[in-house]
Motif scaffolding. Structure first.
Motif, PDB file in Angstrom:
ATOM      1  N   ALA A   1      32.433  37.766  40.141  1.00  0.00           N
ATOM      2  CA  ALA A   1      31.814  37.553  41.455  1.00  0.00           C
ATOM      3  C   ALA A   1      31.561  36.076  41.689  1.00  0.00           C
ATOM      4  O   ALA A   1      31.825  35.541  42.772  1.00  0.00           O
ATOM      5  CB  ALA A   1      30.517  38.354  41.559  1.00  0.00           C
ATOM      6  N   ALA A   2      31.066  35.383  40.655  1.00  0.00           N
ATOM      7  CA  ALA A   2      30.804  33.949  40.784  1.00  0.00           C
ATOM      8  C   ALA A   2      32.102  33.168  40.962  1.00  0.00           C
ATOM      9  O   ALA A   2      32.155  32.185  41.702  1.00  0.00           O
ATOM     10  CB  ALA A   2      30.041  33.438  39.561  1.00  0.00           C
ATOM     11  N   LEU A   3      33.161  33.612  40.289  1.00  0.00           N
ATOM     12  CA  LEU A   3      34.461  32.939  40.410  1.00  0.00           C
ATOM     13  C   LEU A   3      34.962  33.006  41.849  1.00  0.00           C
ATOM     14  O   LEU A   3      35.451  32.012  42.389  1.00  0.00           O
ATOM     15  CB  LEU A   3      35.466  33.602  39.465  1.00  0.00           C
ATOM     16  CG  LEU A   3      36.862  32.987  39.407  1.00  0.00           C
ATOM     17  CD1 LEU A   3      36.820  31.583  38.850  1.00  0.00           C
ATOM     18  CD2 LEU A   3      37.785  33.870  38.561  1.00  0.00           C
ATOM     19  N   PHE A   4      34.796  34.147  42.502  1.00  0.00           N
ATOM     20  CA  PHE A   4      35.266  34.274  43.885  1.00  0.00           C
ATOM     21  C   PHE A   4      34.283  33.671  44.873  1.00  0.00           C
ATOM     22  O   PHE A   4      34.683  33.208  45.939  1.00  0.00           O
ATOM     23  CB  PHE A   4      35.555  35.738  44.221  1.00  0.00           C
ATOM     24  CG  PHE A   4      36.918  36.175  43.770  1.00  0.00           C
ATOM     25  CD1 PHE A   4      38.024  35.970  44.572  1.00  0.00           C
ATOM     26  CD2 PHE A   4      37.094  36.760  42.524  1.00  0.00           C
ATOM     27  CE1 PHE A   4      39.291  36.354  44.152  1.00  0.00           C
ATOM     28  CE2 PHE A   4      38.349  37.151  42.102  1.00  0.00           C
ATOM     29  CZ  PHE A   4      39.457  36.944  42.919  1.00  0.00           C
ATOM     30  N   ASP A   5      33.001  33.668  44.538  1.00  0.00           N
ATOM     31  CA  ASP A   5      32.028  33.000  45.413  1.00  0.00           C
ATOM     32  C   ASP A   5      32.397  31.542  45.594  1.00  0.00           C
ATOM     33  O   ASP A   5      32.212  30.967  46.663  1.00  0.00           O
ATOM     34  CB  ASP A   5      30.613  33.097  44.832  1.00  0.00           C
ATOM     35  CG  ASP A   5      29.998  34.461  45.091  1.00  0.00           C
ATOM     36  OD1 ASP A   5      30.553  35.217  45.917  1.00  0.00           O
ATOM     37  OD2 ASP A   5      28.971  34.767  44.459  1.00  0.00           O
ATOM     38  N   ASP A   6      32.918  30.935  44.547  1.00  0.00           N
ATOM     39  CA  ASP A   6      33.272  29.515  44.609  1.00  0.00           C
ATOM     40  C   ASP A   6      34.419  29.265  45.579  1.00  0.00           C
ATOM     41  O   ASP A   6      34.598  28.144  46.054  1.00  0.00           O
ATOM     42  CB  ASP A   6      33.651  29.024  43.208  1.00  0.00           C
ATOM     43  CG  ASP A   6      33.779  27.526  43.137  1.00  0.00           C
ATOM     44  OD1 ASP A   6      32.756  26.836  43.192  1.00  0.00           O
ATOM     45  OD2 ASP A   6      34.929  27.041  43.056  1.00  0.00           O
ATOM     46  N   GLN A   7      35.201  30.303  45.889  1.00  0.00           N
ATOM     47  CA  GLN A   7      36.363  30.143  46.772  1.00  0.00           C
ATOM     48  C   GLN A   7      36.075  30.562  48.218  1.00  0.00           C
ATOM     49  O   GLN A   7      36.929  30.426  49.078  1.00  0.00           O
ATOM     50  CB  GLN A   7      37.524  31.007  46.250  1.00  0.00           C
ATOM     51  CG  GLN A   7      37.857  30.794  44.791  1.00  0.00           C
ATOM     52  CD  GLN A   7      38.142  29.350  44.475  1.00  0.00           C
ATOM     53  OE1 GLN A   7      38.987  28.732  45.115  1.00  0.00           O
ATOM     54  NE2 GLN A   7      37.427  28.813  43.508  1.00  0.00           N
TER      55      GLN A   7
END
Length: 372
Positions: free
Chosen positions: A84-90
């Motif tokens: 979730a954090a990985l995609f939040d960054d995008q």
């Protein structure tokens, strides 16, 4: 469901996660690895020298378990990403709410509450970020009444006019804001570097006839221009005028497009200052295109479709995002009484930092995150 697919040379990783898809370079994942060997656990600052990582770095293994992405790189490093954090960054921040006159918000805050209570201050700052402005009531009506609340957020930005300055009609005015003249929609100080981020306009008295404030959402204007006249929009993102202010003690100059884009190609800042703009002597055909595009933008920011009208009462303060909103005022007559405002600037970095820290603190249950 989550699926991960390395590229043939294993230097990229495609990730499908609950309808979101991203493709990530191995080097990017390696230098952003959220582990104590890569990032300092307290500051989040990188411990490895990213420029020394091998350019041919590969992903040797990629597995998903419990919403976490487990990776092993060709240099032997292992790490785990929260998906979730990985995609939040995008993801582009969805929390800004663009508006026109028909759906204009009236975000409000109370001075005493924001001064004493972190939740109230957070609410004020989140409103300011979301809508581009907030109206604060209950501000003491003395000359430095705003100062205690400024101190809760960050340092007051000092300029050649000092810290908190008067905005009222004076003899031998050194700036048109110090006259009774109406002011077209504009952003403040585009001739500075950096441009002040937030304008704080505090009303002490407002008994003059006229002098109503106007606001227009410049990001909404940019969006509408892109939809209605793509060529004009492209011109205003490409052509770069300069802006200049001079008086007996000051000579300030900077430059930038009327519509500035971020790294994703989305409008992130507007500039408009008829009083200080200086367009260079470009080829005539380019100037013709620019003048037509500027006129189209001007018609949007001055039209009733986007214009919010308001009149501040004594003890009210308008805080505005100077990278987003255009503000102006109608002319006023002193026959009806005095119009006396006080104005200060607070920069974007301290304001954004305070907002983010409060958001994190208020979202963290008491006692968590503390160390012995």
């Amino acid at each position: 469901m989550t699926h991960v697919t390395p590229s043939a040379n294993r230097r990229r990783l495609a990730v499908d996660h609950h309808g979101q898809r991203g493709e990530f370079a191995a080097l990017w994942l390696r230098e952003r690895s959220p582990d104590d060997g890569t990032l300092d656990p307290r500051t989040g600052q990188r411990l490895v020298e990213a420029a020394e990582l091998p350019l041919e770095l590969r992903i040797d293994a990629a597995d998903v378990a419990d919403s976490q992405l487990h990776l092993r790189f060709s240099d032997g490093h292992r790490t785990v990403f929260d998906l979730a954090a990985l995609f939040d960054d995008q993801t582009i921040d969805p929390s800004k709410r663009l508006w026109g006159a028909a759906n204009a918000p009236r975000p409000a805050a109370d001075f005493a509450a924001a001064l004493e209570n972190d939740a109230a201050l957070s609410y004020m700052l989140e409103s300011l970020y979301r809508d581009g402005f907030v109206i604060v009531s209950g501000v003491p009506t003395h000359e430095d009444g705003m100062q205690p609340l400024v101190d809760r957020i960050g340092p007051l930005r000092r300029t050649n006019w000092g810290g908190i300055a008067d905005v009222k009609s004076v003899a031998n005015a050194y700036d048109l804001t110090m006259t009774q003249r109406g002011l077209e929609p504009h952003t403040d100080n585009p001739y500075r570097d950096p441009i002040p981020g937030y304008i704080w306009l505090h009303c002490l008295t407002n008994a003059a006839e006229g002098g109503d404030s106007t606001l227009a959402d410049g990001l909404m204007a940019a969006r509408l221009l892109r939809e209605r006249d793509p060529d004009a929009y492209a011109c205003l993102t490409r052509v770069t005028p300069s802006f200049r202010y001079r008086d007996g003690d000051t000579d300030l100059e900077s430059e930038g497009p009327l519509i500035e884009l971020d790294s994703r190609g989305e409008p992130v800042r507007v500039r408009y200052s008829n009083r200080t703009e200086r367009i260079p002597a470009l080829p005539p055909e380019e100037l013709e295109a620019y003048y037509a595009a500027r006129q189209a933008f001007y018609q949007l920011i001055t039209g009733e479709e986007l214009t919010l009208h308001l009149k501040l009462d004594p003890g009210q303060m308008l805080i505005m995002d100077n990278y987003r909103l255009l503000h102006g005022r109608s002319a006023f007559q002193l026959a009806g009484g005095v119009r006396h405002m006080r104005q200060g600037y607070v920069d974007r970095d301290s304001t954004a930092s305070r907002r983010r820290v409060l958001r994190q603190q208020l979202a963290t249950p008491q006692g968590q995150g503390e160390t012995a």
